[in-house]
Motif scaffolding. Structure first.
Motif, mmCIF file in Angstrom:
data_model
loop_
_atom_site.group_PDB
_atom_site.id
_atom_site.type_symbol
_atom_site.label_atom_id
_atom_site.label_comp_id
_atom_site.label_asym_id
_atom_site.label_seq_id
_atom_site.Cartn_x
_atom_site.Cartn_y
_atom_site.Cartn_z
ATOM 1 N N LEU A 127 0.830 -1.199 0.000
ATOM 2 C CA LEU A 127 0.000 0.000 0.000
ATOM 3 C C LEU A 127 0.867 1.252 0.000
ATOM 4 N N GLN A 128 0.367 2.298 -0.626
ATOM 5 C CA GLN A 128 1.128 3.531 -0.738
ATOM 6 C C GLN A 128 1.160 4.268 0.604
ATOM 7 N N PRO A 129 2.219 5.059 0.820
ATOM 8 C CA PRO A 129 2.395 5.740 2.111
ATOM 9 C C PRO A 129 1.200 6.578 2.535
ATOM 10 N N ALA A 130 0.517 7.221 1.581
ATOM 11 C CA ALA A 130 -0.627 8.057 1.948
ATOM 12 C C ALA A 130 -1.747 7.222 2.575
ATOM 13 N N LEU A 131 -1.959 5.998 2.058
ATOM 14 C CA LEU A 131 -2.985 5.134 2.635
ATOM 15 C C LEU A 131 -2.538 4.584 3.988
ATOM 16 N N LEU A 132 -1.256 4.315 4.126
ATOM 17 C CA LEU A 132 -0.736 3.876 5.420
ATOM 18 C C LEU A 132 -0.945 4.962 6.475
ATOM 19 N N LEU B 208 -8.840 -0.309 0.446
ATOM 20 C CA LEU B 208 -7.390 -0.084 0.444
ATOM 21 C C LEU B 208 -6.734 -0.386 -0.894
ATOM 22 N N PRO B 209 -7.025 -1.506 -1.550
ATOM 23 C CA PRO B 209 -6.353 -1.756 -2.830
ATOM 24 C C PRO B 209 -6.902 -0.945 -3.995
ATOM 25 N N LEU B 210 -8.114 -0.386 -3.852
ATOM 26 C CA LEU B 210 -8.732 0.308 -4.978
ATOM 27 C C LEU B 210 -8.528 1.815 -4.943
ATOM 28 N N LEU B 211 -8.324 2.383 -3.749
ATOM 29 C CA LEU B 211 -8.079 3.817 -3.653
ATOM 30 C C LEU B 211 -6.691 4.137 -4.203
ATOM 31 N N GLU B 212 -6.614 5.149 -5.030
ATOM 32 C CA GLU B 212 -5.342 5.511 -5.646
ATOM 33 C C GLU B 212 -5.070 6.999 -5.438
ATOM 34 N N PRO B 213 -3.946 7.356 -4.814
ATOM 35 C CA PRO B 213 -3.584 8.779 -4.661
ATOM 36 C C PRO B 213 -3.211 9.390 -5.998
ATOM 37 N N GLU B 214 -4.228 9.866 -6.720
ATOM 38 C CA GLU B 214 -3.998 10.512 -8.007
ATOM 39 C C GLU B 214 -5.065 11.570 -8.225
ATOM 40 N N ALA B 215 -4.970 12.301 -9.304
ATOM 41 C CA ALA B 215 -5.917 13.383 -9.573
ATOM 42 C C ALA B 215 -7.330 12.845 -9.746
ATOM 43 N N ALA B 216 -8.296 13.621 -9.309
ATOM 44 C CA ALA B 216 -9.696 13.237 -9.458
ATOM 45 C C ALA B 216 -10.106 13.299 -10.920
ATOM 46 N N ALA B 217 -11.205 12.603 -11.233
ATOM 47 C CA ALA B 217 -11.627 12.506 -12.631
ATOM 48 C C ALA B 217 -12.438 13.714 -13.089
ATOM 49 N N GLY B 218 -13.189 14.332 -12.222
ATOM 50 C CA GLY B 218 -14.035 15.444 -12.639
ATOM 51 C C GLY B 218 -15.203 15.578 -11.691
ATOM 52 N N PRO B 219 -15.934 16.699 -11.748
ATOM 53 C CA PRO B 219 -16.981 16.957 -10.772
ATOM 54 C C PRO B 219 -18.099 15.934 -10.757
ATOM 55 N N ALA B 220 -18.404 15.317 -11.895
ATOM 56 C CA ALA B 220 -19.489 14.336 -11.933
ATOM 57 C C ALA B 220 -19.053 13.073 -12.655
ATOM 58 N N ALA C 92 -7.894 11.369 3.046
ATOM 59 C CA ALA C 92 -7.473 12.715 3.434
ATOM 60 C C ALA C 92 -5.974 12.940 3.291
ATOM 61 N N PRO C 93 -5.095 12.019 3.775
ATOM 62 C CA PRO C 93 -3.662 12.273 3.621
ATOM 63 C C PRO C 93 -3.206 12.337 2.164
ATOM 64 N N ALA C 94 -3.962 11.691 1.272
ATOM 65 C CA ALA C 94 -3.597 11.687 -0.147
ATOM 66 C C ALA C 94 -4.262 12.826 -0.916
ATOM 67 N N GLY C 95 -5.097 13.609 -0.256
ATOM 68 C CA GLY C 95 -5.767 14.713 -0.940
ATOM 69 C C GLY C 95 -6.871 14.268 -1.869
ATOM 70 N N LEU C 96 -7.420 13.074 -1.663
ATOM 71 C CA LEU C 96 -8.489 12.570 -2.515
ATOM 72 C C LEU C 96 -9.845 12.963 -1.946
ATOM 73 N N ALA C 97 -10.771 13.292 -2.819
ATOM 74 C CA ALA C 97 -12.119 13.673 -2.398
ATOM 75 C C ALA C 97 -13.039 12.469 -2.434
ATOM 76 N N VAL C 98 -13.880 12.339 -1.409
ATOM 77 C CA VAL C 98 -14.882 11.276 -1.329
ATOM 78 C C VAL C 98 -16.246 11.936 -1.262
ATOM 79 N N ARG C 99 -17.187 11.443 -2.025
ATOM 80 C CA ARG C 99 -18.513 12.045 -2.082
ATOM 81 C C ARG C 99 -19.575 10.980 -1.849
#
Length: 430
Positions: free
Chosen positions: A25-30, A74-86, A112-119
């Motif tokens: 797992l990537q450090p942000a998820l840890l 954990l295996p599916l979340l990826e610290p990368e840019a979001a896809a778009g508002p919808a 949160a540590p990876a800067g990913l948004a959850v809706r």
């Protein structure tokens, strides 16, 4: 007495099983796991994380309370840019707004540590509410969690686009899969599920991830069946609640209908027993916050339907009472799984009121499965039966005055004791 997974000591460094870091797992998820005070992965997490990180679609099956939410997040979340508002990159479909809120809170803490948004996207209001949920800041959700009705309406009104979706986790499957990575997660898999899934996706490409305890009674949880007449259920419940120590943890009381939940709630009010009620006929506004308040410990008794039996985190619960015996073995297993979960401080107990002949038929099947050390019948045989299975042809007998034989609890021998008007089947403690 076997220890509950939730109350076992964490393995020492170098002990059995890899750490989350060793699973890649990537450090942000840890860092997110550290925020949640989560140490070592559970059995299903050790199985699922490597397979899902490789992009495999999967049927992920494990006993309730074993940590399946993190196993797929954990295996599916990826610290990368979001896809778009919808246009999210990941979608989790959940059966209720309460479960969507709970999983959303876990996902948000991880992201949160990876800067990913959850809706979260749930119904219960006007269509404009769906648009506001999707457009609310921060923009561009990497992960969207939604209930089937709200997602269907958002797609119909074109508030939501799925063309950039990379993975999807389903609790209820009713949309097209295409080449999307699919993870089907559950604590019970009814017979015929594979055939149903095959109608809309290629099950042949799935890898099956299943723990040995799937479809089995949790061996560390005490199971009691009380044989009594319908008119005696209420006095028995009131006595049980009034005799329970204040330090005994939270209590879930399951009923089979919303009307019984409401009626029982009025009776508890009359007896000044503080409680909350949760059932599907309540409005979205009424349901909002009820389960969250129960989880926080504001009130220690929740009277509910099976709305609260699946997936929701109930680690504070130490007693489940089946005021109405469940209609199916799957429902019984999910209700029993509300105690002895990962994070629980004690194994807990399940007390079931048995009043009807058809209830006794289900108890007989539960007893037989426990005696033979096998899973409950009528579900997909996803995992192989235990080689230590013990055969027996001695059935549960509900004839008053007859002492039935058998075991309940698949970890060690149990004691069956017949007392006037009540049959108690419980694990032995010697």
């Amino acid at each position: 007495l076997a220890a509950a997974p939730a109350v076992q000591a964490l393995p020492a460094e170098g002990g059995q099983g890899p750490t989350f870091a060793e699973l890649g797992l990537q450090p942000a998820l840890l860092a997110g796991l550290e925020r949640l005070s989560i140490g070592r992965p559970t059995a299903v997490q050790r199985l699922a994380i490597p397979a899902l990180r490789r992009g495999r679609s999967a049927l992920c099956a494990a006993e309730t309370g074993s940590g399946k939410t993190l196993a797929y997040l954990l295996p599916l979340l990826e610290p990368e840019a979001a896809a778009g508002p919808a246009a999210p990159r990941g979608l989790v479909v959940l059966p209720s707004r309460e479960l969507a809120a709970q999983v959303g809170a876990v996902a948000a803490a991880l992201c949160a540590p990876a800067g990913l948004a959850v809706r979260g996207l749930t119904g219960g209001g006007a269509a404009g509410g769906l648009r506001r949920q999707l457009r609310a800041p921060p923009p561009g959700p990497a992960v969207l969690l939604g209930t089937p009705g709200a997602l269907r309406e958002a797609l119909r009104r074109r508030f939501l686009a799925l063309e950039r979706l990379r993975w999807m986790v389903l609790d209820e499957a009713d949309s097209l899969m295409d080449e999307t990575q699919v993870v089907v997660v559950g604590a019970t898999f009814p017979a015929g599920l594979s055939e149903t899934l095959a109608k809309f996706t290629d099950v042949g490409r799935f890898v099956t991830l299943s723990t040995q305890s799937l479809h089995r009674l949790p061996p560390h949880v005490q199971q009691k069946f009380v044989r009594l007449k319908g008119r005696d259920k209420l006095p028995e419940l009131l006595q049980l609640l009034k005799e329970r120590p204040s330090s005994g943890g939270a209590v879930l009381i399951f009923c089979n209908s919303a009307s019984t939940v409401n009626w029982l709630g009025y009776i508890l009010d009359d007896h000044r027993i503080k409680h909350l009620r949760l059932q599907g006929q309540m409005s979205a506004a009424a349901r909002a916050g009820i389960f969250a308040s129960f989880q926080k410990g504001d009130v220690s008794v929740l009277v509910c339907t099976d709305l609260a039996s699946r997936g929701l985190d109930t680690s504070s619960v130490q007693l489940v009472v089946n005021y109405d015996f469940p209609d199916t073995l799957q429902d019984y297993l999910h209700r029993a799984g509300r105690v002895g979960r990962v994070g629980s401080k004690a194994p807990g107990a399940v007390v079931s009121f048995v009043t009807h002949r058809w209830d006794v038929d289900l108890v007989r099947k539960i007893e037989t499965a426990a005696r033979k050390r096998t899973g409950l019948p009528g579900m997909d045989s996803i995992n192989k039966p235990s080689p230590n299975a013990v055969s027996s042809n001695q059935p549960f007998d509900d004839t008053e005055g007859h002492r039935p034989s058998g075991l309940v609890g698949s970890g060690s021998p149990a004691v069956v004791q017949w007392v006037p008007k009540k049959l108690l089947i419980s694990r032995s403690h010697h």
